[in-house]
Design a protein around this motif. Structure first.
Motif, PDB file in Angstrom:
ATOM      1  N   CYS A  86       0.836  -1.202   0.000  1.00 60.49           N
ATOM      2  CA  CYS A  86       0.000   0.000   0.000  1.00 60.49           C
ATOM      3  C   CYS A  86       0.867   1.246   0.000  1.00 60.49           C
ATOM      4  N   GLY A  87       0.210   2.375  -0.111  1.00 61.65           N
ATOM      5  CA  GLY A  87       0.901   3.644  -0.250  1.00 61.65           C
ATOM      6  C   GLY A  87       1.628   4.123   0.996  1.00 61.65           C
ATOM      7  N   ALA A  88       2.739   4.804   0.767  1.00 62.36           N
ATOM      8  CA  ALA A  88       3.465   5.491   1.827  1.00 62.36           C
ATOM      9  C   ALA A  88       2.903   6.900   2.000  1.00 62.36           C
ATOM     10  N   ARG A  89       1.837   7.185   1.281  1.00 63.18           N
ATOM     11  CA  ARG A  89       1.073   8.420   1.415  1.00 63.18           C
ATOM     12  C   ARG A  89      -0.368   8.024   1.713  1.00 63.18           C
ATOM     13  N   PRO A  90      -1.151   8.944   2.277  1.00 63.13           N
ATOM     14  CA  PRO A  90      -2.532   8.598   2.625  1.00 63.13           C
ATOM     15  C   PRO A  90      -3.508   8.669   1.455  1.00 63.13           C
ATOM     16  N   GLY A  91      -3.130   9.331   0.367  1.00 61.89           N
ATOM     17  CA  GLY A  91      -4.068   9.531  -0.731  1.00 61.89           C
ATOM     18  C   GLY A  91      -5.037  10.651  -0.389  1.00 61.89           C
ATOM     19  N   ARG A  92      -5.888  10.987  -1.346  1.00 64.98           N
ATOM     20  CA  ARG A  92      -6.799  12.122  -1.164  1.00 64.98           C
ATOM     21  C   ARG A  92      -8.152  11.736  -0.586  1.00 64.98           C
ATOM     22  N   ASP A  93      -8.558  10.509  -0.761  1.00 70.11           N
ATOM     23  CA  ASP A  93      -9.879  10.084  -0.297  1.00 70.11           C
ATOM     24  C   ASP A  93      -9.752   9.482   1.100  1.00 70.11           C
ATOM     25  N   PRO A  94     -10.467  10.015   2.086  1.00 71.91           N
ATOM     26  CA  PRO A  94     -10.404   9.469   3.447  1.00 71.91           C
ATOM     27  C   PRO A  94     -10.818   7.995   3.529  1.00 71.91           C
ATOM     28  N   ALA A  95     -11.504   7.505   2.515  1.00 69.53           N
ATOM     29  CA  ALA A  95     -11.916   6.096   2.503  1.00 69.53           C
ATOM     30  C   ALA A  95     -10.701   5.169   2.445  1.00 69.53           C
ATOM     31  N   TYR A  96      -9.606   5.618   1.849  1.00 72.81           N
ATOM     32  CA  TYR A  96      -8.401   4.789   1.775  1.00 72.81           C
ATOM     33  C   TYR A  96      -7.824   4.570   3.170  1.00 72.81           C
ATOM     34  N   GLU A  97      -7.719   5.646   3.927  1.00 68.88           N
ATOM     35  CA  GLU A  97      -7.208   5.555   5.299  1.00 68.88           C
ATOM     36  C   GLU A  97      -8.135   4.695   6.153  1.00 68.88           C
ATOM     37  N   ALA A  98      -9.430   4.880   5.990  1.00 64.45           N
ATOM     38  CA  ALA A  98     -10.391   4.088   6.762  1.00 64.45           C
ATOM     39  C   ALA A  98     -10.253   2.601   6.440  1.00 64.45           C
ATOM     40  N   ALA A  99     -10.062   2.287   5.171  1.00 66.51           N
ATOM     41  CA  ALA A  99      -9.900   0.883   4.770  1.00 66.51           C
ATOM     42  C   ALA A  99      -8.605   0.303   5.329  1.00 66.51           C
ATOM     43  N   ALA A 100      -7.535   1.082   5.298  1.00 64.75           N
ATOM     44  CA  ALA A 100      -6.252   0.609   5.829  1.00 64.75           C
ATOM     45  C   ALA A 100      -6.364   0.340   7.324  1.00 64.75           C
ATOM     46  N   THR A 101      -6.996   1.236   8.036  1.00 66.82           N
ATOM     47  CA  THR A 101      -7.183   1.074   9.480  1.00 66.82           C
ATOM     48  C   THR A 101      -8.052  -0.141   9.776  1.00 66.82           C
ATOM     49  N   ALA A 102      -9.140  -0.282   9.045  1.00 72.29           N
ATOM     50  CA  ALA A 102     -10.036  -1.430   9.257  1.00 72.29           C
ATOM     51  C   ALA A 102      -9.324  -2.744   8.935  1.00 72.29           C
ATOM     52  N   LEU A 103      -8.538  -2.756   7.874  1.00 70.79           N
ATOM     53  CA  LEU A 103      -7.802  -3.966   7.507  1.00 70.79           C
ATOM     54  C   LEU A 103      -6.811  -4.351   8.596  1.00 70.79           C
ATOM     55  N   GLY A 104      -6.050  -3.384   9.087  1.00 74.54           N
ATOM     56  CA  GLY A 104      -5.079  -3.672  10.149  1.00 74.54           C
ATOM     57  C   GLY A 104      -5.740  -4.237  11.393  1.00 74.54           C
ATOM     58  N   GLY A 105      -6.845  -3.635  11.815  1.00 77.66           N
ATOM     59  CA  GLY A 105      -7.570  -4.128  12.984  1.00 77.66           C
ATOM     60  C   GLY A 105      -8.125  -5.523  12.768  1.00 77.66           C
ATOM     61  N   TRP A 106      -8.681  -5.749  11.582  1.00 77.68           N
ATOM     62  CA  TRP A 106      -9.253  -7.064  11.287  1.00 77.68           C
ATOM     63  C   TRP A 106      -8.173  -8.147  11.247  1.00 77.68           C
ATOM     64  N   LEU A 107      -7.009  -7.842  10.652  1.00 78.99           N
ATOM     65  CA  LEU A 107      -5.940  -8.844  10.601  1.00 78.99           C
ATOM     66  C   LEU A 107      -5.589  -9.316  12.007  1.00 78.99           C
ATOM     67  N   ALA A 108      -5.477  -8.369  12.933  1.00 77.16           N
ATOM     68  CA  ALA A 108      -5.148  -8.730  14.320  1.00 77.16           C
ATOM     69  C   ALA A 108      -6.259  -9.568  14.943  1.00 77.16           C
ATOM     70  N   LYS A 109      -7.489  -9.134  14.801  1.00 77.13           N
ATOM     71  CA  LYS A 109      -8.618  -9.846  15.416  1.00 77.13           C
ATOM     72  C   LYS A 109      -8.801 -11.235  14.829  1.00 77.13           C
TER      73      LYS A 109
END
Length: 182
Positions: A8-31
């Motif tokens: 994935c990107g070393a930048r957040p991108g312009r759409d907040p949905a990208y950051e939300a997806a990255a955060t959700a993915l990280g949390g889900w991987l752990a759970k």
């Protein structure tokens, strides 16, 4: 525990949905009990995936080349932190230590990573599942390009079958669980 490589990107991108997806993915991987394997940066989408995984108690395996330690703010508080000499070594270590690959939105580096593992699969060097997490249609032009390559006779239709496109995290979770179980 499966190890999931996330490009994935070393930048957040312009759409907040990208950051939300990255955060959700990280949390889900752990759970879900999966290990995150990623580029060891603490910036952009990389940082969001890693921090969310850590905050949820997950296992993190980061790999970063020496020349990017400063630029990508190497995240040294991971479960495992590996420093390589080159970008190629980074990709190889990440790939070798994973059971599946997920590609979130990103730039040229993410495209390089995606095409390298796709090429290896096309050549029969692995059969690991490869997922594009197509948040807000980010990867639509890439999917169109792959279809164009096939239509123009530069690849067999089987190339497209090597890529699983998921439009949201729920779809990815379902597909990943089925592929890892099968």
């Amino acid at each position: 525990m499966a190890s999931i490589c996330v490009f994935c990107g070393a930048r957040p991108g312009r759409d907040p949905a990208y950051e939300a997806a990255a955060t959700a993915l990280g949390g889900w991987l752990a759970k879900a009990g999966h290990q995150l394997v990623y580029g060891a940066g603490d910036v952009g989408l990389m940082g969001h995936v890693a921090r969310a995984c850590q905050e949820a108690g997950g296992d993190t395996f980061g790999v970063i080349p020496t020349h990017l330690l400063e630029m990508e703010v190497g995240k040294t508080d991971l479960s495992r932190f590996v420093v390589t000499e080159t970008m190629h070594e980074r990709k190889k270590v990440m790939f070798t230590n994973s059971n599946a690959i997920v590609v979130l939105p990103g730039g040229a580096g993410s495209l390089d990573e995606f095409f390298e593992v796709l090429t290896w699969r096309q050549l029969g060097l692995h059969d690991k599942p490869l997922y594009l997490l197509n948040i807000q249609g980010y990867w639509d032009p890439l999917i169109d390009l792959v279809d164009h390559v096939i239509a123009q006779g530069f690849a067999n239709p089987s190339l497209r079958e090597m890529i699983t496109v998921c439009t949201d995290l729920g779809n990815l979770q379902t597909r990943l669980a089925a592929d890892l179980a099968g």
